[in-house]
Write a protein that holds these residues in place. Structure first.
Motif, PDB file in Angstrom:
ATOM      1  N   THR A   2       0.824  -1.199   0.000  1.00  9.05           N
ATOM      2  CA  THR A   2       0.000   0.000   0.000  1.00  9.05           C
ATOM      3  C   THR A   2       0.865   1.257   0.000  1.00  9.05           C
ATOM      4  O   THR A   2       1.802   1.388   0.788  1.00  9.05           O
ATOM      5  CB  THR A   2      -0.905   0.025   1.247  1.00  9.05           C
ATOM      6  N   VAL A   3       0.550   2.174  -0.890  1.00  8.11           N
ATOM      7  CA  VAL A   3       1.240   3.462  -0.933  1.00  8.11           C
ATOM      8  C   VAL A   3       0.494   4.434  -0.036  1.00  8.11           C
ATOM      9  O   VAL A   3      -0.724   4.603  -0.151  1.00  8.11           O
ATOM     10  CB  VAL A   3       1.296   4.005  -2.379  1.00  8.11           C
ATOM     11  N   THR A   4       1.209   5.069   0.871  1.00  6.30           N
ATOM     12  CA  THR A   4       0.588   5.981   1.824  1.00  6.30           C
ATOM     13  C   THR A   4       0.892   7.429   1.472  1.00  6.30           C
ATOM     14  O   THR A   4       1.769   7.729   0.648  1.00  6.30           O
ATOM     15  CB  THR A   4       1.115   5.706   3.244  1.00  6.30           C
ATOM     16  N   LEU A   5       0.168   8.304   2.134  1.00  6.68           N
ATOM     17  CA  LEU A   5       0.407   9.731   1.942  1.00  6.68           C
ATOM     18  C   LEU A   5       1.828  10.088   2.358  1.00  6.68           C
ATOM     19  O   LEU A   5       2.477  10.943   1.741  1.00  6.68           O
ATOM     20  CB  LEU A   5      -0.624  10.524   2.750  1.00  6.68           C
ATOM     21  N   ASP A   7       4.430   8.199   2.000  1.00  9.07           N
ATOM     22  CA  ASP A   7       5.316   7.786   0.912  1.00  9.07           C
ATOM     23  C   ASP A   7       5.388   8.871  -0.160  1.00  9.07           C
ATOM     24  O   ASP A   7       6.456   9.171  -0.704  1.00  9.07           O
ATOM     25  CB  ASP A   7       4.810   6.489   0.283  1.00  9.07           C
ATOM     26  N   VAL A   8       4.232   9.441  -0.467  1.00  8.73           N
ATOM     27  CA  VAL A   8       4.190  10.515  -1.460  1.00  8.73           C
ATOM     28  C   VAL A   8       4.993  11.713  -0.963  1.00  8.73           C
ATOM     29  O   VAL A   8       5.763  12.326  -1.704  1.00  8.73           O
ATOM     30  CB  VAL A   8       2.736  10.922  -1.760  1.00  8.73           C
ATOM     31  N   VAL A  41       2.678  11.609  -6.832  1.00 12.40           N
ATOM     32  CA  VAL A  41       1.419  10.867  -6.780  1.00 12.40           C
ATOM     33  C   VAL A  41       1.280   9.963  -8.003  1.00 12.40           C
ATOM     34  O   VAL A  41       0.899   8.794  -7.906  1.00 12.40           O
ATOM     35  CB  VAL A  41       0.222  11.846  -6.692  1.00 12.40           C
ATOM     36  N   LEU A  44       3.884   7.020  -8.022  1.00 13.00           N
ATOM     37  CA  LEU A  44       3.601   5.983  -7.026  1.00 13.00           C
ATOM     38  C   LEU A  44       2.207   5.379  -7.177  1.00 13.00           C
ATOM     39  O   LEU A  44       1.841   4.459  -6.446  1.00 13.00           O
ATOM     40  CB  LEU A  44       3.749   6.570  -5.615  1.00 13.00           C
ATOM     41  N   ASP A  45       1.416   5.946  -8.104  1.00 14.03           N
ATOM     42  CA  ASP A  45       0.026   5.483  -8.286  1.00 14.03           C
ATOM     43  C   ASP A  45      -0.736   5.541  -6.970  1.00 14.03           C
ATOM     44  O   ASP A  45      -1.463   4.604  -6.605  1.00 14.03           O
ATOM     45  CB  ASP A  45      -0.013   4.064  -8.858  1.00 14.03           C
ATOM     46  N   TYR A  46      -0.584   6.652  -6.273  1.00  9.96           N
ATOM     47  CA  TYR A  46      -1.266   6.828  -4.993  1.00  9.96           C
ATOM     48  C   TYR A  46      -2.750   7.071  -5.220  1.00  9.96           C
ATOM     49  O   TYR A  46      -3.149   7.854  -6.089  1.00  9.96           O
ATOM     50  CB  TYR A  46      -0.666   8.009  -4.236  1.00  9.96           C
ATOM     51  N   PRO A  51      -5.743   2.180  -0.160  1.00 10.30           N
ATOM     52  CA  PRO A  51      -5.679   1.320  -1.333  1.00 10.30           C
ATOM     53  C   PRO A  51      -7.025   1.160  -2.010  1.00 10.30           C
ATOM     54  O   PRO A  51      -8.053   1.049  -1.351  1.00 10.30           O
ATOM     55  CB  PRO A  51      -5.192  -0.021  -0.767  1.00 10.30           C
ATOM     56  N   ARG A 121      -7.899   7.988  -9.026  1.00  8.34           N
ATOM     57  CA  ARG A 121      -7.902   8.582  -7.683  1.00  8.34           C
ATOM     58  C   ARG A 121      -9.315   8.761  -7.147  1.00  8.34           C
ATOM     59  O   ARG A 121      -9.550   8.680  -5.935  1.00  8.34           O
ATOM     60  CB  ARG A 121      -7.202   9.950  -7.714  1.00  8.34           C
TER      61      ARG A 121
END
Length: 348
Positions: A2-5, A7-8, A41, A44-46, A51, A121
């Motif tokens: 899971t990509v988190t805020l 991470d962005v 964003v 990373l495909d946030y 998710p 998104r």
């Protein structure tokens, strides 16, 4: 994973609060910072709020419809038919309605990718892409990656009048542009034409290549050697048809037929021929493609290939809403030759 805020924020080298401000749009942020955050964003495909797999797309009321140019009747007809199938049924939170958003790319590959990212998104319930694709390997790979992200998240993706995208989970309803173009040129050859000018669309579009291939297949089958001077590329609009026809006549004044990439281009061709003192079809026959609503009202009425745009759009809308079973494989929609006055004089 899971990509988190956070991470962005780390990728963009800003604070999580800044990322939140950019995404929510509720606080002024410097343009350079905003661009850095949006790039992170995208890379990373946030997806907002966690998710996509934890947020079923069926809970979304949003459906995206991507078109090249909403002012072009080809896309307007399909978008209208798709939208008509979207509202009122399907279990949206507000009593069953869905919100259809028409995304006008202007033919820009970059804008196409941007809209797909934005729809991801927003956890769109469905996305319908219409019209031909850009023939560029990196762009095709990027689009395929976006489509996979969407379908993996539960979004229904339908390609309408567009070539298939393998291994993406997208449903494909594609037009037989090659076969339709072959029928059209065979008709003109049957009338005795042997010097046929062709006004093709933009070189990078799949629709352009397929229609031009069908035209050339018909010429080859009839033993007609194509002169390189007889093909001109341009936009899918009337002005392009006008300019391209004048260029074709300059290159070879003896042409007896003009085949246009679509009906709008054909109208421009007709205007240019009249300005040049040619009669239609007595001196030069003209043919288009798509059978747009104005084709039958042209003077003379336009010989063309009818594509069932409204029917295809409606079917795409039903599939996108889960109200019609998708085809087991790619569904190929064939066109119908419409012979009218603009090609009606046999040649010796």
């Amino acid at each position: 994973m899971t990509v988190t805020l956070a991470d962005v924020a780390a990728r963009a080298q800003v604070s999580p609060a800044t990322v939140s401000r950019v995404l929510n749009g509720n606080y002024p942020v410097a343009a350079s910072t905003r661009e850095r955050v949006l790039r992170a964003v995208d890379e990373l495909d946030y997806v907002l709020n966690g998710p996509a797999s934890a947020l079923a797309a069926a809970t979304s009321d949003l459906v995206g419809i991507l078109v090249n140019d909403i002012a072009d009747p080809f896309f307007g007809i399909m978008a209208s038919a798709i939208q008509a199938e979207i509202g009122g049924v399907g279990g949206g939170r507000a009593g069953g309605e869905r919100l259809a958003v028409v995304c006008n790319t202007g033919g820009s590959p970059e804008r196409e990718l941007t809209y797909l990212t934005l729809l991801q998104r927003q956890r769109a319930a469905a996305v319908v892409l219409t019209g031909g694709a850009v023939e560029d390997a990196p762009h095709a790979a990027a689009v395929a990656a976006k489509l996979r992200k969407l379908t993996d998240a539960g979004t229904r993706v339908v390609l309408c009048g567009r070539p298939p995208a393998a291994d993406t989970g997208a449903v494909t309803l594609t037009f037989d542009n090659r076969g339709g173009a072959r029928l059209l040129t065979e008709h003109l050859l049957g009338l005795g034409h042997r010097r046929l000018g062709y006004i093709a669309g933009p070189e990078e579009r799949t629709t352009t290549r397929h229609r031009l291939e069908g035209h050339r297949e018909a010429l080859a089958a009839a033993g007609v050697e194509e002169d390189p001077r007889w093909t001109v590329h341009g936009r899918y609009d009337r002005q392009s048809g006008h300019e391209a026809t004048l260029e074709l006549l300059r290159r070879d004044p003896s042409l007896t037929a003009v085949v246009a990439a679509n009906d709008s281009v054909a109208l421009g061709a007709c205007a240019a021929l009249r300005e040049s003192g040619r009669r239609i079809p007595e001196d030069v026959s003209v043919a288009g493609f798509d059978d747009l609503p104005f084709s039958v009202d042209a003077v003379p009425s336009l010989t063309t290939v009818r594509l069932p745009l409204a029917e295809a759009g409606a079917r795409a809308g039903r599939i996108a809403m889960g109200r019609e079973e998708p085809p087991g494989a790619v569904a190929v929609i064939r066109g119908e030759l419409m012979v009218r006055g603009s090609s009606g004089v046999p040649r010796d």
